[in-house]
Design a protein around this motif. Structure first.
Motif, mmCIF file in Angstrom:
data_model
loop_
_atom_site.group_PDB
_atom_site.id
_atom_site.type_symbol
_atom_site.label_atom_id
_atom_site.label_comp_id
_atom_site.label_asym_id
_atom_site.label_seq_id
_atom_site.Cartn_x
_atom_site.Cartn_y
_atom_site.Cartn_z
ATOM 1 N N PRO A 39 1.413 10.039 0.068
ATOM 2 C CA PRO A 39 2.613 10.569 0.055
ATOM 3 C C PRO A 39 3.061 11.466 1.259
ATOM 4 C CG PRO A 39 1.119 11.476 -1.719
ATOM 5 C CD PRO A 39 0.475 10.426 -0.987
ATOM 6 N N ARG A 40 1.804 11.785 2.253
ATOM 7 C CA ARG A 40 2.344 12.450 3.397
ATOM 8 C C ARG A 40 3.008 11.444 4.426
ATOM 9 N NH1 ARG A 40 -2.990 14.626 5.236
ATOM 10 N NH2 ARG A 40 -3.625 15.269 3.268
ATOM 11 N N ILE A 41 2.493 10.169 4.292
ATOM 12 C CA ILE A 41 2.949 9.169 5.178
ATOM 13 C C ILE A 41 4.498 8.738 4.864
ATOM 14 C CG2 ILE A 41 3.158 6.625 5.665
ATOM 15 C CD1 ILE A 41 -0.246 7.217 5.549
ATOM 16 N N LEU A 42 4.765 8.825 3.544
ATOM 17 C CA LEU A 42 6.072 8.608 3.107
ATOM 18 C C LEU A 42 7.155 9.592 3.612
ATOM 19 C CD1 LEU A 42 5.465 7.067 -0.574
ATOM 20 C CD2 LEU A 42 5.967 5.725 1.434
ATOM 21 N N GLU A 43 6.486 10.804 3.274
ATOM 22 C CA GLU A 43 7.459 12.140 3.571
ATOM 23 C C GLU A 43 7.785 12.152 5.180
ATOM 24 O OE1 GLU A 43 6.359 15.305 0.465
ATOM 25 O OE2 GLU A 43 5.106 15.291 1.818
ATOM 26 N N GLY A 44 6.874 11.580 6.044
ATOM 27 C CA GLY A 44 6.928 11.401 7.454
ATOM 28 C C GLY A 44 7.927 10.531 7.797
ATOM 29 N N GLU A 45 8.338 9.633 6.796
ATOM 30 C CA GLU A 45 9.316 8.605 7.009
ATOM 31 C C GLU A 45 10.753 9.047 6.608
ATOM 32 O OE1 GLU A 45 9.177 5.365 8.432
ATOM 33 O OE2 GLU A 45 7.406 6.408 9.088
ATOM 34 N N GLY A 46 10.657 10.406 6.176
ATOM 35 C CA GLY A 46 11.841 11.026 5.603
ATOM 36 C C GLY A 46 12.168 10.734 4.057
ATOM 37 N N LEU A 47 11.353 10.280 3.344
ATOM 38 C CA LEU A 47 11.456 9.960 1.953
ATOM 39 C C LEU A 47 11.387 10.840 1.086
ATOM 40 C CD1 LEU A 47 10.154 6.285 2.048
ATOM 41 C CD2 LEU A 47 12.556 6.951 2.207
ATOM 42 N N HIS A 48 12.086 11.229 0.101
ATOM 43 C CA HIS A 48 11.781 12.098 -1.025
ATOM 44 C C HIS A 48 10.616 11.575 -2.055
ATOM 45 C CE1 HIS A 48 12.437 15.507 -3.811
ATOM 46 N NE2 HIS A 48 12.421 14.404 -4.920
ATOM 47 N N VAL A 49 9.318 12.023 -1.954
ATOM 48 C CA VAL A 49 8.326 11.839 -2.891
ATOM 49 C C VAL A 49 8.307 12.533 -3.980
ATOM 50 C CG1 VAL A 49 5.882 11.770 -2.968
ATOM 51 C CG2 VAL A 49 7.040 10.983 -0.574
ATOM 52 N N LEU A 50 8.271 11.928 -5.089
ATOM 53 C CA LEU A 50 8.172 12.402 -6.553
ATOM 54 C C LEU A 50 6.690 12.796 -6.607
ATOM 55 C CD1 LEU A 50 10.626 10.075 -8.331
ATOM 56 C CD2 LEU A 50 11.160 12.342 -7.195
ATOM 57 N N HIS A 51 6.209 13.807 -6.353
ATOM 58 C CA HIS A 51 4.780 14.236 -6.372
ATOM 59 C C HIS A 51 4.113 14.039 -7.838
ATOM 60 C CE1 HIS A 51 4.133 15.304 -2.229
ATOM 61 N NE2 HIS A 51 5.282 15.774 -2.209
ATOM 62 N N GLU A 52 5.023 14.423 -8.742
ATOM 63 C CA GLU A 52 4.500 14.344 -10.024
ATOM 64 C C GLU A 52 4.023 12.893 -10.586
ATOM 65 O OE1 GLU A 52 8.813 13.964 -10.574
ATOM 66 O OE2 GLU A 52 7.624 15.055 -9.415
ATOM 67 N N THR A 53 4.551 11.926 -9.848
ATOM 68 C CA THR A 53 4.316 10.487 -10.221
ATOM 69 C C THR A 53 2.912 9.971 -9.615
ATOM 70 O OG1 THR A 53 5.453 9.593 -8.537
ATOM 71 C CG2 THR A 53 6.567 10.205 -10.410
ATOM 72 N N VAL A 54 2.266 10.809 -8.638
ATOM 73 C CA VAL A 54 1.210 10.220 -7.825
ATOM 74 C C VAL A 54 -0.057 10.016 -8.881
ATOM 75 C CG1 VAL A 54 -0.665 10.725 -5.961
ATOM 76 C CG2 VAL A 54 1.830 11.431 -5.798
ATOM 77 N N SER A 55 -0.634 8.855 -8.786
ATOM 78 C CA SER A 55 -1.843 8.473 -9.534
ATOM 79 C C SER A 55 -2.701 7.407 -8.737
ATOM 80 C CB SER A 55 -1.397 7.548 -10.759
ATOM 81 O OG SER A 55 -0.674 6.290 -10.661
ATOM 82 N N HIS A 56 -3.836 7.685 -9.001
ATOM 83 C CA HIS A 56 -4.764 6.663 -8.396
ATOM 84 C C HIS A 56 -6.056 6.219 -9.285
ATOM 85 C CE1 HIS A 56 -6.877 10.825 -8.136
ATOM 86 N NE2 HIS A 56 -8.061 10.222 -8.070
ATOM 87 N N ARG A 57 -6.725 5.158 -8.888
ATOM 88 C CA ARG A 57 -7.545 4.550 -9.547
ATOM 89 C C ARG A 57 -8.725 3.957 -8.675
ATOM 90 N NH1 ARG A 57 -6.130 -0.202 -13.543
ATOM 91 N NH2 ARG A 57 -7.313 -1.483 -12.023
ATOM 92 N N ALA A 58 -10.000 4.195 -8.811
ATOM 93 C CA ALA A 58 -10.902 3.754 -7.843
ATOM 94 C C ALA A 58 -11.380 2.213 -8.449
ATOM 95 C CB ALA A 58 -12.124 4.655 -7.765
ATOM 96 N N SER A 59 -11.850 1.523 -7.475
ATOM 97 C CA SER A 59 -12.203 0.019 -7.793
ATOM 98 C C SER A 59 -13.543 0.385 -8.505
ATOM 99 C CB SER A 59 -12.415 -0.728 -6.368
ATOM 100 O OG SER A 59 -13.403 -0.217 -5.610
ATOM 101 N N ARG A 60 -14.031 -0.645 -9.078
ATOM 102 C CA ARG A 60 -15.180 -0.870 -10.004
ATOM 103 C C ARG A 60 -16.354 -0.158 -9.112
ATOM 104 N NH1 ARG A 60 -15.809 -6.251 -12.592
ATOM 105 N NH2 ARG A 60 -14.262 -5.328 -13.731
#
Length: 96
Positions: A39-60
């Motif tokens: 999200p920080r990288i995207l905000e650095g590009e001037g984009l509006h990040v929808l923080h409530e949508t951030v999700s992640h998943r680790a590999s096996r």
């Protein structure tokens, strides 16, 4: 092989439409804290990040993590810039 005709999709309003909300997924090293970094990288590009949508998943095996986040952008250049900015980060292997 025949040429693909995109004219019908354009008439029906399918495909990318700007401005809009888009989702991007970045895959990279699990040790790089990508759920906060992406999200920080995207905000650095001037984009509006929808923080409530951030999700992640680790590999096996836990070596990699995929992070998915939605953002708003006004045009195709901003969308392409989001992918380029994430891919430029050495901890990110690829984006979808």
């Amino acid at each position: 092989m025949h040429e693909i005709d995109f004219s019908q999709a354009k008439k029906e309003g399918k495909g990318f439409r700007f401005p809009g909300e888009f989702e991007i997924t970045a895959l990279g090293d699990a040790s790089a804290d990508l759920p906060r970094r992406v999200p920080r990288i995207l905000e650095g590009e001037g984009l509006h990040v929808l923080h409530e949508t951030v999700s992640h998943r680790a590999s096996r095996e836990g070596k990699f993590v995929s992070v998915t986040v939605s953002f708003r952008c006004d045009n195709r250049e901003q969308y392409d810039g989001a992918h380029a900015a994430l891919r430029a980060d050495p901890a990110i292997r690829y984006t979808l």
